[in-house]
Design an enzyme around this catalytic site. Structure first.
Site, short mmCIF file in Angstrom:
data_model
loop_
_atom_site.label_atom_id
_atom_site.label_comp_id
_atom_site.label_asym_id
_atom_site.label_seq_id
_atom_site.Cartn_x
_atom_site.Cartn_y
_atom_site.Cartn_z
N ASP A 13 67.87 13.32 57.20
CA ASP A 13 66.49 12.89 56.94
C ASP A 13 66.40 11.90 55.79
O ASP A 13 65.42 11.89 55.04
CB ASP A 13 65.57 14.10 56.62
N LYS A 16 67.12 7.17 57.83
CA LYS A 16 68.09 6.30 58.53
C LYS A 16 67.44 5.49 59.63
O LYS A 16 67.78 4.33 59.84
CB LYS A 16 69.22 7.16 59.12
N GLY A 40 66.19 13.55 64.62
CA GLY A 40 64.87 12.98 64.86
C GLY A 40 64.74 11.74 64.00
O GLY A 40 64.67 11.84 62.79
N HIS A 41 64.81 10.58 64.62
CA HIS A 41 64.70 9.33 63.87
C HIS A 41 63.32 8.72 64.12
O HIS A 41 62.96 8.46 65.25
CB HIS A 41 65.82 8.35 64.27
N GLN A 223 72.04 13.14 61.22
CA GLN A 223 72.20 14.14 60.14
C GLN A 223 72.78 13.46 58.89
O GLN A 223 72.61 12.26 58.73
CB GLN A 223 73.06 15.33 60.61
N THR A 299 61.51 19.54 64.23
CA THR A 299 60.96 20.90 64.27
C THR A 299 59.63 21.02 63.53
O THR A 299 58.97 22.05 63.64
CB THR A 299 61.95 21.89 63.61
N GLY A 300 59.23 19.99 62.77
CA GLY A 300 57.98 20.05 62.01
C GLY A 300 58.09 20.93 60.77
O GLY A 300 57.11 21.11 60.04
N ASP A 331 58.79 5.07 46.94
CA ASP A 331 57.35 5.23 46.67
C ASP A 331 56.94 6.69 46.51
O ASP A 331 55.91 6.97 45.90
CB ASP A 331 56.53 4.56 47.78
P1 IMP Z 1 71.92 22.39 64.21
O1 IMP Z 1 72.46 21.01 64.14
O2 IMP Z 1 70.67 22.50 65.02
O3 IMP Z 1 72.97 23.38 64.61
O4 IMP Z 1 71.48 22.83 62.72
C1 IMP Z 1 72.44 23.03 61.68
C2 IMP Z 1 71.87 22.59 60.35
O5 IMP Z 1 71.72 21.17 60.35
C3 IMP Z 1 70.50 23.15 60.02
O6 IMP Z 1 70.41 23.32 58.61
C4 IMP Z 1 69.55 22.04 60.45
O7 IMP Z 1 68.32 22.09 59.75
C5 IMP Z 1 70.37 20.83 60.07
N1 IMP Z 1 70.04 19.64 60.87
C6 IMP Z 1 70.39 19.39 62.15
N2 IMP Z 1 69.92 18.18 62.53
C7 IMP Z 1 69.29 17.67 61.49
C8 IMP Z 1 68.63 16.41 61.26
O8 IMP Z 1 68.55 15.54 62.13
N3 IMP Z 1 68.10 16.24 60.03
C9 IMP Z 1 68.21 17.18 59.04
N4 IMP Z 1 68.83 18.34 59.21
C10 IMP Z 1 69.37 18.58 60.42
#
Ligand code: IMP
Length: 422
Positions: A13, A16, A40-41, A223, A299-300, A331
């Protein structure tokens, strides 16, 4: 022309999506190489918000091609839904998006197992996105996974799927969950497979041929460094290599074809899910959440927030070989009187200048802070480096020096125009 790997230098997050969108202008093909629809981009074009999960954000630039590489785990039903939304927003996908035939599939039993494992772990849960990512990569490593290429062969797929549903239903039932209907899963996946068929390709050949023709590639990391299954805060990580090396294994493009690594980081720190976050600070979280910021795109969930952690970003620069930093969300700090930056950790009498490998030790670490005066001026309107307040420039320069890589890009808002090249 350069082939660029873009990685998150923190816990995901980092913003990117926006930086990839800006850099896409310079390249021909944008490639995803790991992760799945856990990512989620978010990209804003004018007033329209696009949230991409599996499709590389290059799809929003009309003349660019996009690849979902072999290292990605693909939920074909989710991907078809994402394509439908994009097409509904008048984004042309056909002929521009290519899906690796050797990418592994995420199946409904992966999602069920993901959710059930989390419940069974209780307080030790990882806080996954419940998209089935861990179980899908688990099957890949155990050599029991199904791939896109299997989905393209009707009979083979039916036989393999029947067997896997049977096996996984036994586990689910033993855990007190309901089993899945093979017929239902099969029908949904066959329908999705038929929709995706024209997009399936040998993307390893496609990418290497493109390089041979002089085209340039942008590898869109998902990630962040500390969610890497090898280099992150294990076990509180995702199941893929989110660091720069993953771009090679996840695409079939060799390391010596890569020219530069861009690391994206926020001007502060956030994390979703469980696991250590040494600089976590509820006041920063309240401030950012009250501004409507820092809620997960997939996931919100509200993100955990903290001060900038330079020990962590130094580690990220080293493990990824970051050549250039992009700092986003500057900002978000505009109103603060004093801004803190973590420069080392302390656990008992031990001082750490690096991130300890043991997540339990990291969880016990207290940050050692340096303080910077805030600029208390809105930065969203700045378009050039010299238009930023002096104190903001000093802060950003310090982040780069403490992290150990030069500052290349600064982002002061979600729009493409709110990007400053140093
Ligand atoms: P998983 O990838 O769904 O198995 O989640 C494993 C860990 O990675 C958890 O802490 C998630 O919140 C985190 N995570 C997975 N995808 C993202 C992302 O795109 N952004 C931030 N955290 C992520």
């Amino acid at each position: 022309m350069a082939n660029t790997i873009l990685v998150g230098a923190q816990w995901g997050d980092e913003g990117k999506g926006k930086i990839i969108d800006v850099l896409t202008e310079e390249v021909d093909i944008v490639v995803r190489t790991q992760g799945g629809n856990n990512a989620g981009h978010t990209v804003f074009l004018g007033d329209t918000k696009y949230v991409l999960h599996l499709v590389p954000s290059g799809i929003l630039r009309p003349r660019k091609r996009c690849v979902i590489g072999n290292g990605v785990v693909v939920d074909p039903v989710g991907l078809v839904e994402e394509i439908d939304v994009l097409e509904g927003q008048r984004v042309r996908v056909k002929g521009r998006l290519f899906i690796s035939e050797t990418a592994h599939l995420v199946l409904p039993y992966h999602r069920e197992l993901d959710a059930r494992r989390e419940i069974r772990k209780g307080r030790q849960k990882i806080g996954t996105t419940k998209r089935g990512i861990g179980p899908a990569y688990g099957d890949k490593a155990a050599r029991t996974g199904l791939r896109v290429i299997d989905l393209m062969h009707a009979e083979r797929f039916a036989g393999q799927l029947r067997e896997r549903v049977r096996e996984n239903n036994a586990v689910l039932r033993a855990w007190g969950a309901k089993g899945l209907s093979f017929e239902r899963v099969h029908a949904a996946y066959r329908a999705a497979g038929d929709r995706l068929r024209p997009l399936v390709a040998n993307t390893m050949i496609l990418l290497n041929d493109a390089i041979a023709r002089g085209q340039s590639l942008l590898f869109e990391g998902a990630q962040g460094t500390f969610l890497d299954v090898d280099h992150g805060t294990y076990p509180y990580v995702t199941s893929s290599n989110t660091t720069a090396g993953g771009a090679c294994t996840g695409s079939g493009v060799p390391p010596h074809r890569m020219d530069r690594v861009v690391g994206v980081m926020k001007a502060y720190t956030t994390r979703v899910g469980e696991g250590p976050l040494p600089t976590e600070n509820p006041e920063i979280a309240d401030l950012l959440h009250a501004m409507g910021r820092e809620f997960g795109a997939t996931t919100g969930r509200p993100r955990r927030c903290g001060w900038f952690d330079a020990v962590a970003t130094r580690h990220a620069c080293r493990v990824n070989g970051i050549d250039e930093l992009a700092v986003t969300n500057v900002d978000g700090l505009d109103t603060l009187e004093t801004i803190r930056v973590c420069i080392a950790y302390r656990a008992g009498r031990t001082r750490y200048d690096h991130v300890p490998s043991d997540a339990e030790v990291l969880a016990a670490c207290e940050p050692v802070y340096a303080e910077f005066p805030g600029w208390r001026t809105p930065t969203q309107g700045a378009r050039r480096w010299r238009e930023l307040p002096v104190r903001a420039r000093e802060y950003l320069q310090a982040l780069a020096e403490l992290s150990g890589a030069p500052l290349g890009i600064v982002s002061v808002g979600p729009a493409r125009a709110q990007t400053i090249f140093r």
